[in-house]
Write a protein that holds these residues in place. Structure first.
Motif, short mmCIF file in Angstrom:
data_model
loop_
_atom_site.label_atom_id
_atom_site.label_comp_id
_atom_site.label_asym_id
_atom_site.label_seq_id
_atom_site.Cartn_x
_atom_site.Cartn_y
_atom_site.Cartn_z
N ARG A 195 0.83 -1.21 0.00
CA ARG A 195 0.00 0.00 0.00
C ARG A 195 0.86 1.26 0.00
O ARG A 195 0.59 2.21 -0.74
N LYS A 196 1.93 1.25 0.83
CA LYS A 196 2.80 2.41 0.90
C LYS A 196 3.56 2.59 -0.41
O LYS A 196 3.74 3.74 -0.88
N ILE A 197 3.98 1.49 -1.01
CA ILE A 197 4.68 1.57 -2.30
C ILE A 197 3.77 2.17 -3.36
O ILE A 197 4.20 3.00 -4.18
N ALA A 198 2.51 1.77 -3.34
CA ALA A 198 1.53 2.31 -4.30
C ALA A 198 1.39 3.81 -4.12
O ALA A 198 1.33 4.56 -5.11
N GLU A 199 1.37 4.28 -2.88
CA GLU A 199 1.25 5.71 -2.61
C GLU A 199 2.49 6.47 -3.12
O GLU A 199 2.37 7.53 -3.73
N LEU A 200 3.65 5.92 -2.84
CA LEU A 200 4.90 6.58 -3.23
C LEU A 200 5.08 6.65 -4.74
O LEU A 200 5.68 7.59 -5.27
N MET A 201 4.55 5.63 -5.44
CA MET A 201 4.73 5.57 -6.88
C MET A 201 3.51 6.06 -7.65
O MET A 201 3.50 6.06 -8.88
N PHE A 202 2.50 6.48 -6.91
CA PHE A 202 1.26 6.96 -7.53
C PHE A 202 0.66 5.91 -8.46
O PHE A 202 0.25 6.19 -9.59
N LEU A 203 0.62 4.67 -7.95
CA LEU A 203 0.06 3.56 -8.71
C LEU A 203 -1.04 2.90 -7.91
O LEU A 203 -1.12 3.05 -6.68
N ALA A 204 -1.87 2.14 -8.59
CA ALA A 204 -2.90 1.37 -7.90
C ALA A 204 -2.25 0.19 -7.19
O ALA A 204 -1.26 -0.37 -7.70
N PRO A 205 -2.75 -0.18 -6.03
CA PRO A 205 -2.19 -1.33 -5.30
C PRO A 205 -2.13 -2.60 -6.14
O PRO A 205 -1.18 -3.39 -6.02
N SER A 206 -3.14 -2.78 -7.02
CA SER A 206 -3.14 -3.97 -7.87
C SER A 206 -1.98 -3.95 -8.86
O SER A 206 -1.40 -4.99 -9.20
N THR A 207 -1.62 -2.75 -9.32
CA THR A 207 -0.49 -2.61 -10.24
C THR A 207 0.82 -2.97 -9.54
O THR A 207 1.68 -3.66 -10.11
N VAL A 208 0.95 -2.51 -8.32
CA VAL A 208 2.15 -2.82 -7.53
C VAL A 208 2.26 -4.33 -7.32
O VAL A 208 3.34 -4.92 -7.43
N SER A 209 1.12 -4.97 -7.02
CA SER A 209 1.11 -6.42 -6.83
C SER A 209 1.56 -7.15 -8.08
O SER A 209 2.30 -8.14 -8.02
N THR A 210 1.12 -6.63 -9.25
CA THR A 210 1.52 -7.24 -10.52
C THR A 210 3.02 -7.07 -10.75
O THR A 210 3.71 -8.01 -11.18
N VAL A 211 3.55 -5.88 -10.46
CA VAL A 211 4.98 -5.61 -10.62
C VAL A 211 5.79 -6.55 -9.73
O VAL A 211 6.80 -7.13 -10.15
#
Length: 235
Positions: free
Chosen positions: A189-205
């Motif tokens: 969740r924090k990574i998503a905030e820092l990268m301005f991405l959706a949490p689902s996108t971060v999970s995919t990455v």
């Protein structure tokens, strides 16, 4: 303190004391010591003498694998002081292990095996006279590692930094960023905030990242990149 063994045919320049409280020395070993220390007065005692002012070199002989030898050593080190102009070394029957390095905290001037001593008596004593210390050759690298470890202990790691150049052709831009944030200890969740991405996108990455690294999870991914040398520790 009396001289138990000495060379009468040569001029005595310094006294060499061997403390053998565990009876490690055989008659053959004693004869070799006498032959090796040809121009010194050799004294062999079973305990630490009350007066060692006239002794230049003291070797405390132990058999490292025997607990009674270790107990004897520790008892002697507690009793003794630090005599001026006298060098005190730990001498082992066999090759000394790195465990013995901790005894340098007891004002020892060196560690050496009986075999190494007999092979180069003049060199050992000359080194002590010139530098005040002598260490068995096989312990040199262990001592360096030990010093470095203690030095680093006083400088905690502030951050683990991904060596971007090492993964330039392996990971995508987003994968490198996510991996750095994982090293920083952030959750998805924090990574998503820092990268301005959706949490689902971060999970995919992260899924793609784990597959490339052959890792099972985030923790395993960190272990993998550290083992590969892709991380620098900033202190």
């Amino acid at each position: 303190m009396k001289s138990l063994y000495s060379n009468k045919d040569t001029a005595t320049t310094d006294k060499v004391l061997f403390i053998d409280c565990d009876h490690c020395l055989t008659s053959e070993m004693k004869n070799k010591l006498l032959a090796g220390v040809a121009n010194k007065e050799v004294i062999i005692e079973k305990s630490y003498p009350n007066n060692v002012n006239d002794v230049r070199y003291i070797f405390i002989l132990i058999e490292e694998t025997k607990q009674i030898s270790i107990d004897c050593l520790e008892s002697l080190l507690i009793k003794r002081g630090k005599e001026k102009h006298t060098y005190t070394l730990l001498m082992t029957v066999d090759s000394p292990s790195k465990k013995l390095l901790s005894y340098f905290n007891h004002n020892l001037d060196g560690i050496i095996s009986l075999k190494s001593f007999l092979k180069g008596v003049p060199h050992v004593l000359k080194t002590l006279d010139e530098f005040g210390v002598f260490l068995e050759q096989n312990l040199h690298s262990d001592l360096i590692v030990d010093i470095q470890r203690k030095k680093m202990k006083d400088h905690p790691i502030k951050q683990l930094v991904l060596r971007v150049e090492d993964v330039e052709n392996i990971l995508t831009r987003n994968e490198k960023k996510v991996l750095q944030y994982i090293l920083d200890g952030h959750n998805n969740r924090k990574i998503a905030e820092l990268m301005f991405l959706a949490p689902s996108t971060v999970s995919t990455v992260i899924s793609h990242l784990l597959k490339k690294l052959g890792a099972n999870d985030r923790t395993d991914a960190m272990v993998q990149i550290i083992r590969r040398g892709w991380v620098d520790a900033v202190r």
